[in-house]
Each structure stands twice: as C-alpha cells, then as structure tokens.
Design an enzyme around this catalytic site. Structure first.
Site, PDB file in Angstrom:
ATOM      1  N   LYS A 143       0.869  -1.169   0.010  1.00 14.98           N
ATOM      2  CA  LYS A 143       0.024  -0.309  -0.127  1.00 14.98           C
ATOM      3  C   LYS A 143       0.442   1.040  -0.363  1.00 14.98           C
ATOM      4  O   LYS A 143       0.780   2.027   0.085  1.00 14.98           O
ATOM      5  CB  LYS A 143      -1.040  -0.285   1.039  1.00 14.98           C
ATOM      6  CG  LYS A 143      -1.780  -1.743   1.502  1.00 14.98           C
ATOM      7  CD  LYS A 143      -2.744  -0.992  -0.111  1.00 14.98           C
ATOM      8  CE  LYS A 143      -3.769  -2.436   0.483  1.00 14.98           C
ATOM      9  NZ  LYS A 143      -3.871  -3.264   0.750  1.00 14.98           N
TER      10      LYS A 143
HETATM   11  C1  LIG Z   1      -4.325  -4.540  -0.354  1.00 15.84           C
HETATM   12  C2  LIG Z   1      -3.376  -5.989   0.108  1.00 15.84           C
HETATM   13  C3  LIG Z   1      -3.697  -6.783  -0.466  1.00 15.84           C
HETATM   14  C4  LIG Z   1      -5.128  -6.627  -1.877  1.00 15.84           C
HETATM   15  O1  LIG Z   1      -4.965  -5.898  -2.959  1.00 15.84           O
HETATM   16  P1  LIG Z   1      -6.215  -5.521  -3.779  1.00 15.84           P
HETATM   17  O2  LIG Z   1      -5.508  -3.893  -4.396  1.00 15.84           O
HETATM   18  O3  LIG Z   1      -6.786  -4.731  -2.458  1.00 15.84           O
HETATM   19  O4  LIG Z   1      -6.262  -6.585  -4.579  1.00 15.84           O
HETATM   20  C5  LIG Z   1      -3.022  -7.918  -0.790  1.00 15.84           C
HETATM   21  N1  LIG Z   1      -1.779  -8.125  -0.050  1.00 15.84           N
HETATM   22  C6  LIG Z   1      -1.441  -7.643   1.145  1.00 15.84           C
HETATM   23  C7  LIG Z   1      -0.580  -7.164   1.673  1.00 15.84           C
HETATM   24  C8  LIG Z   1      -2.484  -6.374   1.101  1.00 15.84           C
HETATM   25  O5  LIG Z   1      -2.044  -4.808   1.915  1.00 15.84           O
END
Ligand SMILES: *Cc1c(COP(=O)(O)O)cnc(C)c1O
Length: 500
Positions: free
Chosen positions: A116
């Site tokens: 993120k």
């Molecule tokens: C947010 C997240 C995901 C999922 O990603 P999306 O873009 O919502 O599909 C997968 N793994 C981790 C560790 C995340 O923080």
C-alpha cells in the site's frame, strides 16, 4: 496538447480532469472514476524508461494521466514520495531473482512494509495538489476503511500533512496483532484510529454511507471541510500502481531477463482488485503482459466470478492468515467491467444495484469471454498457504508473507494445469514479519504463548533474516488509540473527530 479526462462508471456523461477525480474520490452518482481512454506506450517510449530511476519512470507515466498538473507539480509529487528517505531500497520496487523464471516483485520496502505504501506515499501529494486546483481553502478529511495494511500506510502518508486529517476504521478481530499495533501507536496530530465490531465489509459500507450522508455533509461544510478517500477506489491510489508494472517490465528487459516484446505473466494476491487492475491497465497501455493470474484465499468470490461470470457475495466469510484479502466485495472490479462492457454505464448500474440488493449479479457472454482472455483465477486455503511458505523457504531460502504465498500456490497450480511456462512476475504485497505468527507457524515454529515481539526474535533466528525496524520499533511506542465502536456509530465518531 493531449488532455486526459475521467468518466464515472455509472454515468458516462461525467467528464472531469484528474484533480477533480482525485479530490472527490468517488463520483456523486456512486460510480468510480476511470480514464476516458488509456494512453499507449510505444516500444521506443518503453525502452526510453530503461535508464531512468523509479521516480523518473513515475514522472513519465503520470504525465499521461495527470494532464491538468504542471510538470513541476508532478515532479514535486514523485520526488516527495519515491526517495530513499521513504523507501529502504534505491529501486523502490525491488525484484528478487531467487526463483528461476519466477520473479518476485517486492512492493513492501516502504515505511509500513506493505505494498500500500507504493500508492499511499504519493497520494497525499496528489491529493493536496488536486485540492489546490479544485477546492482551494477547504480542509480535507480522509476516511479509510481498512482490512489492515491500507490503514497504517494511509496514516503514515497523511500524518501531519497540512490541511488534512485522517480517520481509520478497522475490523476489531480482522487484522493481525502487528497490524493493530502499527495503527494504534500511530504518531501525528491529525490522525485518529478506531476499531469496529464487525468485519471489513462493515467498515467499508460504513465509510461509503458516511460519504453520502446529507446531514453529515452539512455539518462538514460548517467546518469548511470536505471528505476524500484513500481507499483504492480513489484514482490517486490506482494510477501509482500502474507504474510498478511498467517499471518491472522495463527493469527485467534492462537486466537481460526478458527480450523486449516477450510476454510476462503477472500473479497478484487479490482483495479489492486494485493491484491486479493496475496490471491490466499496464497491459492495455502496451506493456507485453500475458495472463493476469488472480489469486484468492478461502474468500474466493473472485475465483468463482472469473470462472463463471457470476458474482455472488452470499457466502460464508472466512478469517484467514492472509487478512488483507478477506473481502467479499471487490470494489475495483466495477472499473474492469466498465471497460469490458465498452463503457456501458446502464449495465454497470444494473449489475451493481443487483449486487447491493441481492448480493449477486451475472455478466453477459461477451464480458465473460473478455475476462477469460485476460485472466486466470485460483484460490487456496490456509494450510496450502503455509505449505507454500515452507516449500519456498526450504527450497530457495526465500521467506514469503502469507499473501505472497497465496499467489505462489495459485501460480504453481496454474502451471500444473496449463503447462504455461511463460516468465512470471509475482506481486509480493507484504514483508513476512507483518504476518509473523502464521509465517513462523508455517515453518514449524511453536507460537503458543509467544507475544509479537518475542516472535520477531524467534523468526529472525530460525530464518536468518532481519525484521524491518519500522515493525520492531512499534514495541517502544505508546498505544494512543484504544476505542472500539459498532458500525452504526461510525458517523458520530467522524463528526466528533472533525469538530474536535
Ligand atoms: C491490500 C492488500 C492486498 C490486496 O490488494 P488489492 O489491491 O486490494 O487487491 C493483498 N495483500 C496485501 C498484503 C495487502 O495489503
């Protein structure tokens, strides 16, 4: 000059510049903002990115999407976000070559050790720059619903950013101990964190409701404040994710791993469908990406959808060892469907009204075919996830987190089933120490009675790896936020925070 505007998935007549799309977050008709067309990258353009830094590559891509930003504004955004102060590696997004032909794209070298950060380090810059152009003088209040990682990454991105405040809601029992610790010890004068008695979907619907609650908005206006979103429904979250797919392809060509034009499959552990959609956009822009492999855990609503064309959220919700993917409604799928229907806002309204009312919709045959052409989907359970962590560690001495392990396992199944040996990039979305209990357990360690900080020491010793300081340091930080509320109390909590 080339101008890029944004449409709403629920109303094609909407036509706004990026600054508006980013500061607004969600279109007022409830739709998501989407680019009116995707810029195409020529071979020459792609090859010209080879000798650039990550920030320089980001600048070149953002120029195509943020045509209402000046060049200096874009430089300010990319240089503020993608530097060695915020990221633990010069490459920003590191590619591990440990497994032959299978490249692991480590998206977790940012300040909160989760992918993120790739978007949330730059979003505050994009948002404050956008706000200057559209709602000058007003304060921005960011509301976030999180299944764990978004919350912390958003808090870290927005802490003490002038003219903004941020409030994060997380499901009380739906995040890991380390994720909770990271959030409740957050520093900054403009931040607030609140546990909700419910799951992620409760948090997300609560936030969506507050966004359109007329009485809340009226009170907000009195405080000279507007809401915005840091969730991946915001275009300012998605655009930065396209960059690492472009950059990875370019980097693999530069490193001699790929010949230009050679296809690269991409595997993404998927929750809200933001990350994999960014890979789809990169493919549409001309990056030679082959199959997009969508990996899910036991909450396999996307696996079923991609395989059958029926989206059905009426099913049991599982709490898994990969909590950031514990989601039954993947918001960004709406964007994909908008593109695949040929921008048919009527169909999108129909399907998403059905989803809201009945929890279910079925797409038409041409969309089913387009999905099959681009995507493959698979899922695995917690035991298989842990098995993948152990297998890869034993074989390659590479330590994966639980989300990356879901992707790895689904990819192994894909190869067995299809025989497709195209070179492949696996998006690694979190540092393993963020989900240390499950990782340690997967390797055969005893976790009973162990606290999260003891665990760090044990995992370091067993794997001869080092826990990032950002995680181990939470031990010495005071817990600032202890409250927990019911979903129906979220609006009240927001108003209290804003009027504080
Ligand atoms: C947010 C997240 C995901 C999922 O990603 P999306 O873009 O919502 O599909 C997968 N793994 C981790 C560790 C995340 O923080």
């Amino acid at each position: 000059m080339f101008v890029m505007n944004y449409k709403s998935t629920r109303d094609v007549k909407v036509n706004v510049p990026s600054a508006y799309a980013i500061s607004q977050g969600l279109s007022s008709d409830g739709g998501l903002f989407v680019p009116e067309n995707l810029p195409k990258l020529s071979e020459e353009k792609i090859m010209s990115l080879c000798d650039m830094s990550y920030a320089e590559r980001a600048y070149e891509i953002f120029r195509l999407f943020l045509t209402d930003f000046t060049d200096d504004e874009i430089k300010h955004c990319v240089n503020g976000a993608y530097n060695d102060k915020n990221f633990a590696t010069d490459n920003i997004a590191e590619i591990s070559h440990l497994i032959p032909g299978t490249y692991i794209l480590e998206l977790w070298h940012g300040p909160t050790c989760a992918f993120k950060d790739m978007a949330l380090q730059i979003l505050p810059y994009l948002l404050t720059t956008s706000a200057k152009k559209t709602i000058d003088g007003k304060k921005i209040s960011i509301l976030v619903a999180t299944s764990g990682d978004t919350g912390k990454a958003a808090l870290e991105g927005f802490k003490d950013v002038d003219g903004t405040s941020i409030m994060v809601f997380y499901p009380e029992d739906g995040v890991s101990n380390m994720q909770k610790r990271q959030m409740t010890t957050q520093e900054g004068s403009n931040v607030n964190v609140c546990a909700v008695v419910g799951n992620f979907d409760d948090c997300q619907s609560g936030v969506k409701q507050i966004f359109t609650d007329k009485s809340v908005i009226a009170q907000l206006e009195k405080a000279n404040t507007v809401f915005s979103s840091a969730n991946s429904i915001n275009w300012g979250r998605l655009a930065p994710q396209i960059i690492y797919y472009v950059s990875s392809y370019v980097q693999l060509v530069k490193d001699g791993e790929l010949k230009y034009g050679e296809k690269l499959n991409v595997v993404v552990p998927t929750g809200n469908f933001g990350n994999i959609l960014a890979a789809y956009y990169a493919k549409q822009m001309g990056i030679p990406i082959g199959k997009l492999i969508c990996a899910s855990n036991a909450n396999n609503v996307l696996t079923d959808f991609i395989n059958t064309g029926i989206y059905d959220r009426n099913r049991k919700f599982y709490t898994t060892v990969s909590p950031s993917m514990d989601i039954l409604i993947s918001s960004n799928l709406e964007r994909l469907l908008y593109h695949l229907t040929g921008e048919n806002d009527k169909l999108i309204n129909e399907w998403f009204t059905a989803l809201k009312n009945d929890g279910r919709y079925e797409v038409n045959d041409s969309v089913k075919a387009a999905i099959k052409e681009n995507f493959y989907a698979g899922c695995c359970d917690d035991e298989q996830t842990k098995g993948a962590i152990k297998e890869v560690f034993d074989e390659y001495s590479y330590l994966m987190d639980t989300h990356t392990a879901v992707a790895y396992k689904v990819y192994e199944d894909y190869k067995k089933k299809t025989g497709d040996n195209t070179k492949t990039l696996i998006a690694s979305t979190a540092n393993p120490y963020k989900f240390g209990f499950a990782v340690y357990d997967a390797l055969g360690g005893e976790t009973e009675g162990v606290d999260e900080f003891e665990l760090i020491g044990k995992l370091e010793k067993l794997t001869k790896t080092t826990c990032p300081k950002a995680l181990s340091d939470t031990k010495n930080k005071p817990v600032r936020f202890t409250g927990s509320i019911k979903p129906e109390e979220m609006a009240e909590a927001v108003l209290e925070f804003i009027n504080k």
